[in-house]
Write a protein that holds these residues in place. Sequence first.
Motif, PDB file in Angstrom:
ATOM      1  N   GLY A  98      27.173 -32.756  16.061  1.00 46.24           N
ATOM      2  CA  GLY A  98      27.284 -31.550  16.879  1.00 46.24           C
ATOM      3  C   GLY A  98      26.178 -30.537  16.700  1.00 46.24           C
ATOM      4  N   GLY A  99      25.359 -30.682  15.657  1.00 50.29           N
ATOM      5  CA  GLY A  99      24.344 -29.668  15.400  1.00 50.29           C
ATOM      6  C   GLY A  99      23.012 -29.915  16.074  1.00 50.29           C
ATOM      7  N   LEU A 100      22.706 -31.163  16.435  1.00 53.10           N
ATOM      8  CA  LEU A 100      21.368 -31.487  16.923  1.00 53.10           C
ATOM      9  C   LEU A 100      21.163 -31.102  18.383  1.00 53.10           C
ATOM     10  CD1 LEU A 100      18.602 -32.786  16.506  1.00 53.10           C
ATOM     11  CD2 LEU A 100      19.621 -34.999  17.083  1.00 53.10           C
ATOM     12  N   ALA A 101      21.999 -31.582  19.277  1.00 54.21           N
ATOM     13  CA  ALA A 101      21.832 -31.318  20.709  1.00 54.21           C
ATOM     14  C   ALA A 101      23.186 -31.367  21.390  1.00 54.21           C
ATOM     15  CB  ALA A 101      20.884 -32.341  21.337  1.00 54.21           C
ATOM     16  N   ARG A 102      23.297 -30.570  22.447  1.00 51.38           N
ATOM     17  CA  ARG A 102      24.538 -30.513  23.222  1.00 51.38           C
ATOM     18  C   ARG A 102      24.162 -30.469  24.702  1.00 51.38           C
ATOM     19  NH1 ARG A 102      23.958 -28.226  19.025  1.00 51.38           N
ATOM     20  NH2 ARG A 102      22.785 -26.603  20.115  1.00 51.38           N
ATOM     21  N   PRO A 103      23.924 -31.625  25.310  1.00 48.60           N
ATOM     22  CA  PRO A 103      23.539 -31.637  26.727  1.00 48.60           C
ATOM     23  C   PRO A 103      24.548 -30.866  27.568  1.00 48.60           C
ATOM     24  CG  PRO A 103      23.264 -33.809  25.762  1.00 48.60           C
ATOM     25  CD  PRO A 103      23.967 -32.986  24.735  1.00 48.60           C
ATOM     26  N   PRO A 104      24.072 -29.924  28.384  1.00 42.31           N
ATOM     27  CA  PRO A 104      25.006 -29.027  29.083  1.00 42.31           C
ATOM     28  C   PRO A 104      25.929 -29.704  30.072  1.00 42.31           C
ATOM     29  CG  PRO A 104      22.733 -28.697  29.838  1.00 42.31           C
ATOM     30  CD  PRO A 104      22.660 -29.567  28.620  1.00 42.31           C
ATOM     31  N   GLU A 143      31.475 -24.355  14.421  1.00 36.73           N
ATOM     32  CA  GLU A 143      31.629 -22.901  14.458  1.00 36.73           C
ATOM     33  C   GLU A 143      30.530 -22.248  15.297  1.00 36.73           C
ATOM     34  OE1 GLU A 143      32.572 -19.243  11.385  1.00 36.73           O
ATOM     35  OE2 GLU A 143      31.519 -21.021  10.625  1.00 36.73           O
ATOM     36  N   GLU A 144      29.302 -22.729  15.161  1.00 36.36           N
ATOM     37  CA  GLU A 144      28.185 -22.127  15.875  1.00 36.36           C
ATOM     38  C   GLU A 144      28.265 -22.389  17.377  1.00 36.36           C
ATOM     39  OE1 GLU A 144      23.266 -22.104  15.846  1.00 36.36           O
ATOM     40  OE2 GLU A 144      24.389 -23.289  14.366  1.00 36.36           O
ATOM     41  N   HIS A 145      28.800 -23.541  17.752  1.00 40.08           N
ATOM     42  CA  HIS A 145      28.827 -23.932  19.163  1.00 40.08           C
ATOM     43  C   HIS A 145      30.262 -24.180  19.634  1.00 40.08           C
ATOM     44  CE1 HIS A 145      24.488 -24.383  18.699  1.00 40.08           C
ATOM     45  NE2 HIS A 145      24.712 -25.179  17.671  1.00 40.08           N
ATOM     46  N   ASP A 146      31.168 -23.359  19.168  1.00 35.87           N
ATOM     47  CA  ASP A 146      32.584 -23.595  19.433  1.00 35.87           C
ATOM     48  C   ASP A 146      32.915 -23.568  20.928  1.00 35.87           C
ATOM     49  OD1 ASP A 146      31.988 -20.764  19.166  1.00 35.87           O
ATOM     50  OD2 ASP A 146      34.141 -20.412  19.389  1.00 35.87           O
ATOM     51  N   VAL A 147      32.224 -22.724  21.701  1.00 33.29           N
ATOM     52  CA  VAL A 147      32.511 -22.654  23.140  1.00 33.29           C
ATOM     53  C   VAL A 147      32.236 -24.004  23.808  1.00 33.29           C
ATOM     54  CG1 VAL A 147      31.858 -21.579  25.326  1.00 33.29           C
ATOM     55  CG2 VAL A 147      32.090 -20.173  23.261  1.00 33.29           C
ATOM     56  N   TYR A 148      31.133 -24.615  23.458  1.00 30.69           N
ATOM     57  CA  TYR A 148      30.768 -25.909  24.032  1.00 30.69           C
ATOM     58  C   TYR A 148      31.812 -26.967  23.696  1.00 30.69           C
ATOM     59  CZ  TYR A 148      27.894 -30.099  24.891  1.00 30.69           C
ATOM     60  OH  TYR A 148      27.410 -31.309  25.332  1.00 30.69           O
ATOM     61  N   PHE A 149      32.190 -27.065  22.424  1.00 31.42           N
ATOM     62  CA  PHE A 149      33.147 -28.098  22.031  1.00 31.42           C
ATOM     63  C   PHE A 149      34.546 -27.798  22.562  1.00 31.42           C
ATOM     64  CE2 PHE A 149      29.877 -28.266  18.588  1.00 31.42           C
ATOM     65  CZ  PHE A 149      29.318 -29.452  19.001  1.00 31.42           C
ATOM     66  N   ARG A 150      34.835 -26.522  22.755  1.00 33.97           N
ATOM     67  CA  ARG A 150      36.131 -26.189  23.332  1.00 33.97           C
ATOM     68  C   ARG A 150      36.198 -26.624  24.788  1.00 33.97           C
ATOM     69  NH1 ARG A 150      36.239 -21.309  21.605  1.00 33.97           N
ATOM     70  NH2 ARG A 150      37.201 -21.810  19.614  1.00 33.97           N
ATOM     71  N   GLN A 151      35.076 -26.602  25.490  1.00 37.88           N
ATOM     72  CA  GLN A 151      35.057 -27.111  26.865  1.00 37.88           C
ATOM     73  C   GLN A 151      35.432 -28.593  26.906  1.00 37.88           C
ATOM     74  OE1 GLN A 151      31.028 -26.135  27.947  1.00 37.88           O
ATOM     75  NE2 GLN A 151      31.629 -24.293  29.049  1.00 37.88           N
ATOM     76  N   ILE A 152      34.927 -29.343  25.937  1.00 39.12           N
ATOM     77  CA  ILE A 152      35.275 -30.767  25.878  1.00 39.12           C
ATOM     78  C   ILE A 152      36.734 -30.937  25.482  1.00 39.12           C
ATOM     79  CG2 ILE A 152      34.750 -32.965  24.746  1.00 39.12           C
ATOM     80  CD1 ILE A 152      31.863 -32.020  24.456  1.00 39.12           C
ATOM     81  N   GLN A 153      37.201 -30.083  24.598  1.00 42.14           N
ATOM     82  CA  GLN A 153      38.611 -30.135  24.208  1.00 42.14           C
ATOM     83  C   GLN A 153      39.505 -29.873  25.419  1.00 42.14           C
ATOM     84  OE1 GLN A 153      40.075 -26.898  21.735  1.00 42.14           O
ATOM     85  NE2 GLN A 153      41.342 -28.303  20.539  1.00 42.14           N
ATOM     86  N   VAL A 154      39.152 -28.897  26.237  1.00 38.81           N
ATOM     87  CA  VAL A 154      39.926 -28.598  27.448  1.00 38.81           C
ATOM     88  C   VAL A 154      39.931 -29.795  28.399  1.00 38.81           C
ATOM     89  CG1 VAL A 154      39.956 -27.175  29.535  1.00 38.81           C
ATOM     90  CG2 VAL A 154      39.639 -26.100  27.303  1.00 38.81           C
ATOM     91  N   ALA A 155      38.819 -30.553  28.413  1.00 41.43           N
ATOM     92  CA  ALA A 155      38.718 -31.744  29.269  1.00 41.43           C
ATOM     93  C   ALA A 155      39.477 -32.936  28.707  1.00 41.43           C
ATOM     94  CB  ALA A 155      37.252 -32.114  29.471  1.00 41.43           C
ATOM     95  N   GLY A 156      40.102 -32.782  27.536  1.00 38.75           N
ATOM     96  CA  GLY A 156      40.903 -33.865  26.961  1.00 38.75           C
ATOM     97  C   GLY A 156      40.362 -34.433  25.668  1.00 38.75           C
TER      98      GLY A 156
END
Length: 279
Positions: free
Chosen positions: A110-116, A139-152
Amino acid sequence: MSVTPTRRIISATTLLALLALSACAAGPAFHARQIAAQPSPSAASPTPSASPSPTAPPARGTLDWYVSQVPVFPAAPLPEPVPLPTTGPIPFWHRLPTTQKVAFITIDDGGLARPPAVPDFIARAHIPVTMFLNSPAAEEHDVYFRQIQVAGGVVENHTIRHNSLAGRSYDYQKQEICGAADKLQALFGQRATLFRPPFGERDSTTLKAARDCGAKAVLHWSETVHEGKVRYQTPEKVVQPGDVLLMHFRPALMDDLLAALKAIHRAGLTPALLEDYIR
């Protein structure tokens, strides 16, 4: 009084002239009305509108293109959870012990890259994914991972520092595993129940510490996926029921997800969620 023949001729001639003038005046007006009443050729035979041009295919590399490339899978079977030991060490699996025609997609770090586009791709294509996250990146990119969590997607544990655990003391391993589990629970509202050791390296102490931190199983993998290519870790060279596919949050993650889906489809399997089978 009698009328002379000459006067009769003059009267008849006058009457005929008047009638001729009246006919000449009325004729053109009537003809114009008839033309006005005639439908115009375009009104009588409307030209069919041109057929709409077919929709252009989405441009390669766009989100729509990736979604269009996802295979159509058979409906996933009703999950049959795998048996878990009630005593002793928790299991360490490269492949889940199931005969159901399913395979599992996992994404690490999760720390290297997070394609939008990844969260939208996962949501639109209904891709079941398990994320093994390092807690500082989460913790640093919680919004991004939460979007994936919302998607299932489901968040699971991949330690704090991403150091190899094998050979380390119990206290060190427990701190790495429990510390990450605590942080992930605070961030995403759910306790991690699966654990993946960094680099897949573990020992008996790792299994004990993971169990003590709330994990039900430790996961390795059967295939890795990088830059759109599936690399098989088993001699079959084809995805098997219960296989676990590993990829990372890297720039080519969209290609990796698509490659994994196609490999699963070629094998006659359907992607499923690990957490539906390990409860």
